[in-house]
Design a protein around this motif. Structure first.
Motif, PDB file in Angstrom:
ATOM      1  N   VAL A  52       0.890   2.451  14.534  1.00  0.00           N
ATOM      2  CA  VAL A  52      -0.388   1.877  14.126  1.00  0.00           C
ATOM      3  C   VAL A  52      -0.636   2.201  12.658  1.00  0.00           C
ATOM      4  N   GLU A  53      -0.569   1.157  11.835  1.00  0.00           N
ATOM      5  CA  GLU A  53      -0.811   1.325  10.409  1.00  0.00           C
ATOM      6  C   GLU A  53      -2.300   1.266  10.099  1.00  0.00           C
ATOM      7  N   LEU A  85      -1.443   4.477   2.633  1.00  0.00           N
ATOM      8  CA  LEU A  85      -1.255   3.936   3.970  1.00  0.00           C
ATOM      9  C   LEU A  85      -0.800   5.038   4.918  1.00  0.00           C
ATOM     10  N   SER A  86      -1.235   4.932   6.161  1.00  0.00           N
ATOM     11  CA  SER A  86      -0.799   5.841   7.214  1.00  0.00           C
ATOM     12  C   SER A  86      -0.241   5.037   8.371  1.00  0.00           C
ATOM     13  N   TYR A 131       4.182  -2.923   6.819  1.00  0.00           N
ATOM     14  CA  TYR A 131       4.544  -2.506   8.175  1.00  0.00           C
ATOM     15  C   TYR A 131       5.303  -1.186   8.133  1.00  0.00           C
ATOM     16  N   CYS A 132       5.084  -0.363   9.139  1.00  0.00           N
ATOM     17  CA  CYS A 132       5.967   0.781   9.297  1.00  0.00           C
ATOM     18  C   CYS A 132       6.955   0.489  10.425  1.00  0.00           C
ATOM     19  N   TYR A 133       8.152   0.963  10.238  1.00  0.00           N
ATOM     20  CA  TYR A 133       9.248   0.713  11.163  1.00  0.00           C
ATOM     21  C   TYR A 133       9.858   2.021  11.615  1.00  0.00           C
ATOM     22  N   LYS A 134      10.211   2.051  12.881  1.00  0.00           N
ATOM     23  CA  LYS A 134      11.014   3.123  13.434  1.00  0.00           C
ATOM     24  C   LYS A 134      12.478   2.710  13.300  1.00  0.00           C
ATOM     25  N   ASP A 150      11.206  -1.836  16.610  1.00  0.00           N
ATOM     26  CA  ASP A 150       9.842  -1.358  16.777  1.00  0.00           C
ATOM     27  C   ASP A 150       9.150  -1.259  15.419  1.00  0.00           C
ATOM     28  N   ARG A 151       7.984  -1.853  15.360  1.00  0.00           N
ATOM     29  CA  ARG A 151       7.170  -1.773  14.162  1.00  0.00           C
ATOM     30  C   ARG A 151       5.702  -1.900  14.544  1.00  0.00           C
ATOM     31  N   GLY A 152       4.824  -1.575  13.581  1.00  0.00           N
ATOM     32  CA  GLY A 152       3.402  -1.694  13.829  1.00  0.00           C
ATOM     33  C   GLY A 152       2.907  -3.111  13.622  1.00  0.00           C
TER      34      GLY A 152
END
Length: 114
Positions: A5-6, A20-21, A95-98, A103-105
């Motif tokens: 969750v960004e 950003l978090s 977006y943040c990605y694993k 998987d992304r937010g």
């Protein structure tokens, strides 16, 4: 399940800063490379920065080198992107990605405009 969750996006003037978090859950955050990517209107996905599980930075795009800093807090399962000296061309959904996906937010909008 995996959740990312960004937050922290918004409207900022050129030269301004945002942090950003990306709050995560559902996987062993401290074991994975994490990344930030962005997509501007009408453009493809651009990888912005990667950070290794132990916290050393693996990659910055040339377009953000020296202005953006990726970091992580493994105790809080959270990824960060400090963005300084923002430019209009930084406008995008971030977006943040694993582990570079899938998987992304859901993304957070950053708009740089006067």
């Amino acid at each position: 399940q995996v959740q990312l969750v960004e937050s922290g996006g918004g409207l900022v003037q050129p030269g301004g800063s945002l942090r950003l978090s990306c709050a995560t859950s559902g996987f062993g955050f401290s074991s994975y490379t994490m990344s930030w990517a962005r997509q501007a209107p009408g453009k493809g996905l651009e990888w912005v920065a990667d950070i290794a599980p132990g916290g050393w930075t693996e990659y910055y795009a040339d377009s953000v080198e020296g202005r953006f800093t990726i970091s992580r807090d493994n105790a809080k399962n959270t990824l960060y992107l400090q963005m300084n000296n923002l430019k209009p061309e930084d406008t995008a959904v971030y977006y943040c990605y694993k582990n570079k996906g899938p998987d992304r937010g859901q993304g957070t909008q950053v708009t740089v405009s006067s």
